[in-house]
Motif scaffolding. Structure first.
Motif, PDB file in Angstrom:
ATOM      1  N   LYS A  68       0.835  -1.202   0.000  1.00 43.45           N
ATOM      2  CA  LYS A  68       0.000   0.000   0.000  1.00 43.45           C
ATOM      3  C   LYS A  68       0.875   1.260   0.000  1.00 43.45           C
ATOM      4  N   SER A  69       1.985   1.219   0.755  1.00 39.39           N
ATOM      5  CA  SER A  69       2.899   2.364   0.836  1.00 39.39           C
ATOM      6  C   SER A  69       3.542   2.669  -0.514  1.00 39.39           C
ATOM      7  N   ASN A  72       0.974   4.297  -2.653  1.00 42.57           N
ATOM      8  CA  ASN A  72       0.779   5.700  -2.230  1.00 42.57           C
ATOM      9  C   ASN A  72       1.937   6.583  -2.665  1.00 42.57           C
ATOM     10  N   ASP A  73       3.174   6.048  -2.569  1.00 40.93           N
ATOM     11  CA  ASP A  73       4.342   6.820  -2.996  1.00 40.93           C
ATOM     12  C   ASP A  73       4.244   7.171  -4.478  1.00 40.93           C
ATOM     13  N   GLY A 242       0.239   8.952   8.587  1.00 43.11           N
ATOM     14  CA  GLY A 242      -0.013   7.704   7.846  1.00 43.11           C
ATOM     15  C   GLY A 242      -1.471   7.290   7.820  1.00 43.11           C
ATOM     16  N   ASN A 246      -4.239   2.997   7.094  1.00 49.60           N
ATOM     17  CA  ASN A 246      -2.963   3.195   6.398  1.00 49.60           C
ATOM     18  C   ASN A 246      -3.194   3.920   5.074  1.00 49.60           C
ATOM     19  N   GLU A 249      -0.209   6.097   4.219  1.00 52.57           N
ATOM     20  CA  GLU A 249       1.121   5.555   4.563  1.00 52.57           C
ATOM     21  C   GLU A 249       2.007   5.544   3.329  1.00 52.57           C
ATOM     22  N   VAL A 250       3.236   6.078   3.468  1.00 46.97           N
ATOM     23  CA  VAL A 250       4.239   5.979   2.400  1.00 46.97           C
ATOM     24  C   VAL A 250       5.427   5.203   2.966  1.00 46.97           C
ATOM     25  N   MET A 251       6.341   4.807   2.095  1.00 46.61           N
ATOM     26  CA  MET A 251       7.442   3.946   2.554  1.00 46.61           C
ATOM     27  C   MET A 251       8.245   4.614   3.670  1.00 46.61           C
ATOM     28  N   SER A 253       7.232   6.866   5.962  1.00 50.78           N
ATOM     29  CA  SER A 253       6.513   6.887   7.240  1.00 50.78           C
ATOM     30  C   SER A 253       6.414   5.480   7.835  1.00 50.78           C
ATOM     31  N   TYR A 254       6.330   4.470   6.955  1.00 52.70           N
ATOM     32  CA  TYR A 254       6.275   3.086   7.455  1.00 52.70           C
ATOM     33  C   TYR A 254       7.625   2.673   8.040  1.00 52.70           C
TER      34      TYR A 254
END
Length: 297
Positions: A68-69, A72-73, A242, A246, A249-251, A253-254
């Motif tokens: 998902k991240s 989103n990115d 995030g 989620n 959520e991006v990489m 922030s994760y």
């Protein structure tokens, strides 16, 4: 002559040495150390690190949040590139070719967000998106579109698109100035010749302006992509952390969540390696897609 060349090379090497050392210490070493830590199970505070090989990388492939991240990115990157480039080009052309008297004032206005801290920008836009006292819902209510109001940053559907707006707003000024520099170097005689031949303003923009400022456009796109993949973390962390769920959520922030909140430093390091790999692959693909022969008229 040979001695002169050798002395020149030695002088250049001497001048570049401090920069090279800083690059090794602050870029290469953290990257290599991150790769090393990704092979261990480590809390970040314990003296004991358990070697687990590629287990963190296997876990990444089955982690729905990281997938998902990544989505989103790329959503962030794609919408940000489109938004910034269209608006930057529009304002750059308008301020260089329409002879607007207040052009210097507008250049300062558009560049102003670039001197603001990302933290300040995030807090400012949090107020703008506030469901009760925010500007967005206030404007919609004022023009009779009250049914369109919503808790923008608390909505699963609208939270991520809402984050793109401040990122685009904050990025226009810098790239507008870069593109303006390119446009001002285009010879006016080319536009005059095109006008005599009956070319419309759109044809002049598409066939003269865009090809001749392509290096600036290409540089801008690659820079936006790199800074988005590595820097969207700050705006996300400040405005939504995030969430909700989620949804934003991006990489980055994760990675922060796993390393500094869950104390899974090994897994966080593996996410860092993934960000580096995704960024490198994306830039290489972009370099190939945006490759274009230099145009000269």
């Amino acid at each position: 002559m040979v001695q002169s060349k050798t002395q020149k090379h030695l002088f250049l090497a001497f001048c570049l040495l401090p920069t090279f050392i800083l690059f090794l210490v602050f870029t290469v070493y953290p990257a290599v150390n991150g790769l090393y830590l990704s092979f261990f199970e480590w809390s970040g505070t314990s003296a004991v690190k358990d070697f687990i090989g590629l287990e963190h990388y296997k876990k990444l492939f089955n982690d729905s949040v990281i997938l998902k991240s990544i989505f989103n990115d790329y959503f962030f990157v794609f919408t940000k590139v489109i938004g910034i480039m269209i608006l930057s080009l529009f304002f750059a052309v308008a301020l260089t070719q329409l002879r607007i008297k207040e052009a210097p004032f507008y250049r300062v206005v558009f560049f102003f967000p670039n001197i603001m801290s990302v933290v300040v920008i995030g807090i400012l836009w949090q107020f703008i998106f506030d469901p009760d006292i925010g500007l967005i819902n206030g404007l919609l209510t004022a023009i009779g579109l009250e049914s369109w109001t919503r808790p923008w940053l608390g909505s699963m559907e609208w939270a991520l698109p809402s984050l793109v707006l401040p990122a685009v707003w904050a990025g226009i000024g810098l790239f507008m100035l870069l593109l303006m520099g390119g446009i001002m170097n285009v010879s006016k005689s080319l536009y005059e010749s095109a006008e005599i031949d009956g070319a419309s303003e759109w044809q002049q923009f598409w066939n003269i302006t865009v090809p001749l400022i392509w290096p600036q456009i290409k540089t801008s796109i690659i820079y936006i992509v790199i800074t988005s993949l590595n820097g969207s973390f700050v705006i996300v962390q400040i405005m939504t952390n995030g969430g909700p769920g989620n949804a934003t959520e991006v990489m980055g922030s994760y990675l922060y969540e796993k390393a500094f909140e869950d104390f899974q430093f090994g897994y966080g390091a593996a996410i860092g390696v993934l960000i580096l790999a995704v960024s490198l692959v994306t830039v290489l693909i972009l370099q190939y897609i945006l490759k274009r022969e230099k145009v000269e008229y």
